[in-house]
Design a protein around this motif. Structure first.
Motif, short mmCIF file in Angstrom:
data_model
loop_
_atom_site.label_atom_id
_atom_site.label_comp_id
_atom_site.label_asym_id
_atom_site.label_seq_id
_atom_site.Cartn_x
_atom_site.Cartn_y
_atom_site.Cartn_z
N ALA A 50 0.75 -1.25 -0.13
CA ALA A 50 0.09 -0.03 0.07
C ALA A 50 0.80 1.25 -0.13
O ALA A 50 1.99 1.32 0.73
N CYS A 98 -3.36 0.62 -3.38
CA CYS A 98 -2.52 -0.25 -3.54
C CYS A 98 -2.54 -0.62 -5.04
O CYS A 98 -3.88 -0.91 -5.68
N HIS A 122 0.45 -5.25 -7.79
CA HIS A 122 0.68 -6.01 -6.57
C HIS A 122 -0.46 -6.68 -5.96
O HIS A 122 -0.21 -7.61 -5.59
#
Ligand SMILES: Cc1cc2nc3c(=O)[nH]c(=O)nc-3n(C[C@H](O)[C@H](O)[C@H](O)COP(=O)(O)OP(=O)(O)OC[C@H]3O[C@@H](n4cnc5c(N)ncnc54)[C@H](O)[C@@H]3O)c2cc1C
Length: 542
Positions: free
Chosen positions: A76, A118, A122
């Motif tokens: 994040a 985020c 990812h």
């Protein structure tokens, strides 16, 4: 045609086309429920591009349920949940408005989770790892080239993009999670209605030492107004990778060739207000700020489904698109799993479209600046399905209710409770089973639950004060549970039924409620509870 993988030989129960967030979330929901699922993805891996950066409160609740919340939070960004306006990025902020997500404090008042910023590149590998750990199969560099359906299942033709080898896969169902230009959607004969566009945009992905240079924590979205380079800066990693997006005009002859690295760098420096920035340009991607909605989310033969952008494409405005995709994938995943396990009626699968298409439509319109006036938290957590109250027949429509209310068809409220000495959220109770929650005097409901569980149905019961301790006295209050009352919660955490006051035959009453929630008429209830084979109620496919 290579016949090494023909019907029934290596056929999964469900074929998912596309390993974006929607396909991975649908496949993970299925694999966690023990369904044999195969995902095919034409690219060599998950997306290398950050794309979506906003994960809503509800998405974080699902990731928590899947045991992935912390892994996702590890990627994040530290951003303020705002959309700011300034002349250049380094210049003073003229105005700041909410990005559309609640603050952490607002979210934690009604949820064990809060939004997270985020990047998609990812999130996707986290979902992929988890999918594989639950036995889900994934074939990258594998493209769907043709699809046909029949009364018993689907046949997909696949092409390995590295070897050129072609193969066939047979499955009971197919999920088209193959993005906005969905080949599955076309093969199923489903159209997509164009809901409008805010224009064509180009995204420049770059690295530069921007966070230190601007001297403040960036916002989730940073609009810059300098006329020569007006656009949007989006932080997309923990280590100063950014996106600079601005409108462009391919209709007037602009092409990607006009966006060579030197020009990109010049525009980024201008928009940042930092002439000496020296950004490293990583990629340039065009995208349409457009919305569309598939005319159906389930094919007429019943074997094919659409999720994510294949079903509803929103613009990036408001951070809605990927979240809507993941919520819909979860909704479809548990239903397919329960039908395939023989616990639910085939007709339950129709409720996927009944429940999720209105949400998709509202969210696409919202991202286009139209749609309901509800605030971001209500849109995310306040979804209310009327078809959750099946009572023997699916009814349509979805509306927004109270964010943490206990209304039937709504998300079961979050309350902190103690179970076996551990603090958990009520949200942590529901995954993989039907859940009966009762007031303090719930012995008759627990016996009824045990009777249904003994027939093979995944169902568990908890009573306030006996199985669940209330730290703050909120649980019974939030669920509006009197001493002898009971509620039934679906595996996706939505309230399906409630009973207040006295009951003559708790087992028969609960069985009726379960049949309603699982899309079975009561006459079939014993079959449901015994997990027997379900006939398809749809007309046979041609
Ligand atoms: C710049 C940008 C910013 C965004 N920001 C946000 C945000 O902040 N919040 C948010 O919620 N949403 C955001 N979105 C939207 C979000 O990225 C999408 O809604 C999301 O990616 C949709 O996921 P999906 O899985 O449905 O589709 P996709 O991510 O498009 O995945 C579809 C996959 O299917 C594969 N595929 C296609 N055809 C085939 C085939 N024939 N065979 C095999 N595989 C195939 C593709 O290669 C692709 O990997 C943003 C989008 C963009 C472009």
């Amino acid at each position: 045609m290579d016949q090494s993988n023909v019907a029934g030989v290596d056929g999964p129960e469900v074929l998912v086309v596309g390993a974006g967030p929607a396909g991975l979330a649908a496949a993970l929901t299925l694999a966690r429920a023990g369904i044999d699922v195969l995902v095919v993805e034409r690219h060599a891996g998950t997306s290398p591009f950050p794309k979506s950066t906003g994960l809503s409160t509800r998405t974080m609740e699902l990731l928590r349920t899947w045991g992935l919340e912390q892994r996702v939070r590890a990627g994040a960004m530290r951003v303020r949940p705002l959309l700011t306006f300034s002349r250049t990025l380094a210049g003073p902020v003229r105005e700041a408005v909410h990005f559309g997500y609640p603050s952490e404090e607002q979210a934690l008042a009604v949820s064990p989770s809060s939004p997270c910023y985020c990047p998609q590149d990812h999130l996707e590998p986290v979902l992929l790892d988890s999918l594989r750990s639950h036995g889900g199969r994934v074939r990258f560099s594998t493209e769907l080239t043709a699809l046909s359906t029949d009364w018993a299942g689907i046949t997909a033709e696949l092409r390995d993009r590295i070897s050129g080898r072609r193969s066939q896969v047979r499955a009971r169902y197919v999920i088209g999670a193959d993005g906005p230009s969905s080949a599955v959607r076309s093969a199923l004969g489903i159209a997509a209605a164009d809901l409008g566009s805010l224009g064509e945009f180009v995204s420049v992905i770059f690295r530069a030492e921007l966070t230190r240079r601007i001297g403040r924590m960036p916002a989730a979205l940073n609009a810059v107004e300098i006329p020569e380079a007006a656009g949007l800066f989006v932080p997309t990693s923990t280590d100063d990778r950014w996106v600079y997006a601005r409108q462009w005009h391919p209709d007037l002859g602009e092409t990607l060739a006009d966006w060579q690295p030197a020009r990109c760098a010049e525009q980024v420096c201008l928009a940042a207000g930092l002439p000496d920035l020296r950004p490293q340009i990583l990629a340039v991607l065009p995208f349409t700020m457009g919305g569309h909605l598939a005319t159906a989310f389930r094919s007429s033969c019943g074997r094919g489904f659409l999720v994510g952008d294949a079903a509803h494409r929103a613009t990036p405005e408001g951070g809605i698109g990927m979240n809507t995709a993941i919520h819909a994938a979860h909704n479809l995943g548990w239903k397919l799993a329960w039908v395939l396990h023989g616990h639910a009626g085939e007709v339950l699968l129709d409720s996927y479209q009944d429940e999720r298409r209105p949400v998709g439509s509202d969210n696409v319109l919202r991202s286009l600046g139209r749609g309901s006036d509800a605030d971001g938290l209500t849109v995310d957590l306040g979804v209310r399905y009327s078809s959750a109250v099946l009572d023997g027949g699916i009814r349509h429509s979805t509306a927004h209710g109270t964010v943490n209310g206990a209304g039937i068809g709504g998300r079961a409220p979050h309350a902190w409770v103690r179970r076996a000495g551990t603090h958990i959220s009520t949200i942590d109770l529901f995954d993989g089973q039907l859940t009966v929650l009762t007031g303090r005097d719930g012995a008759h409901w627990r016996r009824a639950t045990d009777a249904l569980a003994a027939g093979g149905l995944p169902i568990a019961g908890y009573s306030v004060g006996r199985d669940l301790g209330e730290d703050y006295g909120r649980f019974a209050l939030d669920y509006q549970l009197g001493e002898g009352d009971a509620v039934l919660v679906r595996p996706d955490g939505f309230l399906a039924w409630r009973h207040g006051g006295r009951v003559a035959d708790a087992t028969a009453t609960l069985r009726r409620a379960v049949c309603g929630a699982l899309g079975r008429a009561e006459v079939d209830s014993r079959a449901v509870l015994n997990g027997s084979e379900q006939p398809c109620r749809r007309p046979r496919c041609a």
